[in-house]
Design an enzyme around this catalytic site. Sequence first.
Site, PDB file in Angstrom:
ATOM      1  N   THR A  25      24.085   8.828 -29.945  1.00 38.96           N
ATOM      2  CA  THR A  25      25.309   9.554 -29.624  1.00 38.96           C
ATOM      3  C   THR A  25      25.256  10.012 -28.172  1.00 38.96           C
ATOM      4  O   THR A  25      24.203  10.433 -27.691  1.00 38.96           O
ATOM      5  CB  THR A  25      25.458  10.772 -30.548  1.00 38.96           C
ATOM      6  OG1 THR A  25      25.574  10.327 -31.902  1.00 38.96           O
ATOM      7  CG2 THR A  25      26.687  11.600 -30.188  1.00 38.96           C
ATOM      8  N   GLY A  82      20.190   8.027 -26.124  1.00 39.83           N
ATOM      9  CA  GLY A  82      19.973   8.651 -24.832  1.00 39.83           C
ATOM     10  C   GLY A  82      19.115   9.897 -24.962  1.00 39.83           C
ATOM     11  O   GLY A  82      18.630  10.236 -26.038  1.00 39.83           O
ATOM     12  N   ASP A  84      18.441  13.997 -22.808  1.00 38.67           N
ATOM     13  CA  ASP A  84      18.830  14.938 -21.754  1.00 38.67           C
ATOM     14  C   ASP A  84      17.682  15.226 -20.800  1.00 38.67           C
ATOM     15  O   ASP A  84      17.911  15.523 -19.628  1.00 38.67           O
ATOM     16  CB  ASP A  84      19.346  16.224 -22.387  1.00 38.67           C
ATOM     17  CG  ASP A  84      20.540  15.950 -23.292  1.00 38.67           C
ATOM     18  OD1 ASP A  84      21.555  15.448 -22.786  1.00 38.67           O
ATOM     19  OD2 ASP A  84      20.435  16.196 -24.507  1.00 38.67           O
ATOM     20  N   LYS A  94      16.889  16.532 -26.472  1.00 39.35           N
ATOM     21  CA  LYS A  94      18.130  15.868 -26.825  1.00 39.35           C
ATOM     22  C   LYS A  94      19.064  16.884 -27.462  1.00 39.35           C
ATOM     23  O   LYS A  94      18.652  17.977 -27.810  1.00 39.35           O
ATOM     24  CB  LYS A  94      17.868  14.715 -27.809  1.00 39.35           C
ATOM     25  CG  LYS A  94      17.148  13.532 -27.182  1.00 39.35           C
ATOM     26  CD  LYS A  94      16.812  12.441 -28.184  1.00 39.35           C
ATOM     27  CE  LYS A  94      17.936  12.032 -29.089  1.00 39.35           C
ATOM     28  NZ  LYS A  94      19.155  11.597 -28.355  1.00 39.35           N
ATOM     29  N   GLY A  95      20.321  16.501 -27.611  1.00 41.58           N
ATOM     30  CA  GLY A  95      21.244  17.330 -28.364  1.00 41.58           C
ATOM     31  C   GLY A  95      22.407  17.904 -27.593  1.00 41.58           C
ATOM     32  O   GLY A  95      23.228  18.615 -28.171  1.00 41.58           O
ATOM     33  N   GLU A 103      20.581  12.746 -35.217  1.00 39.93           N
ATOM     34  CA  GLU A 103      19.788  11.864 -34.356  1.00 39.93           C
ATOM     35  C   GLU A 103      18.318  11.906 -34.755  1.00 39.93           C
ATOM     36  O   GLU A 103      17.643  10.870 -34.807  1.00 39.93           O
ATOM     37  CB  GLU A 103      19.943  12.282 -32.892  1.00 39.93           C
ATOM     38  CG  GLU A 103      21.288  11.935 -32.294  1.00 39.93           C
ATOM     39  CD  GLU A 103      21.455  12.460 -30.882  1.00 39.93           C
ATOM     40  OE1 GLU A 103      22.223  11.851 -30.124  1.00 39.93           O
ATOM     41  OE2 GLU A 103      20.821  13.480 -30.538  1.00 39.93           O
TER      42      GLU A 103
END
Length: 225
Positions: A25, A82, A84, A94-95, A103
């Site tokens: 996502t 992906g 962060d 992530k998130g 995820e």
Amino acid sequence: MGPKQRAAEAALTHVCSGMVVGLGTGSTADCFLSALSAALCQGRLRDVRGIATSRQSENRARELNIPLLSPADARPDVTIDGADEIAPNLDLIKGMGGALLREKIVAQNSRRLLIIADSSKLVAVLGTRSPLPVEVATFGHSLHVPFLSDLGATPRLRVNADGSPFLTDNGNYIYDCRFSRIDDPASLQQTLRTRAGIVDCGLFLGMASIAIVGDQQGVREIHAP
């Protein structure tokens, strides 16, 4: 072609016909969905099925005619998503796209987690670029603010453009927790998991095997130690 698109195209070399692929996502993952759809339409790949990590990626996959399975139907051969932040050992934050729990569920059930990103996501220490998303139950959510603050974070409830709280696909809230740096992510993750009402956090530790990082010159692969 930009860095994200380069990384997404390079990720296709890790996908073979007949595979089940976890579909990440976010904006970079969306580049991969477009690349995968094109490969299927052109016949370069066949019989690839996806498992979505959010309603957003599910809807996008349907728009692109990527066949989908539910998480209970099959184990992904690889999840491509992906991040962060990416630490040198491929620990991740992530998130920021709001889908960290799904995820993580899909990633932990996958045979491999492959991360695609542009070079701006590389950091020496986690927490120095991106806040850490923490997903919490809506009931009593504000009670977590002093707890998170005591851990060294500056927590901020994620809101929509109209000021209403952002709701995850699971009906939870997210606190974006700004740290100066996270020197011991494993300890922090364990501490967060002991707190009733905290569902999970955006630390993905020891999960990624490869990161494909794009920049203006091309792409490179980073392998987990």
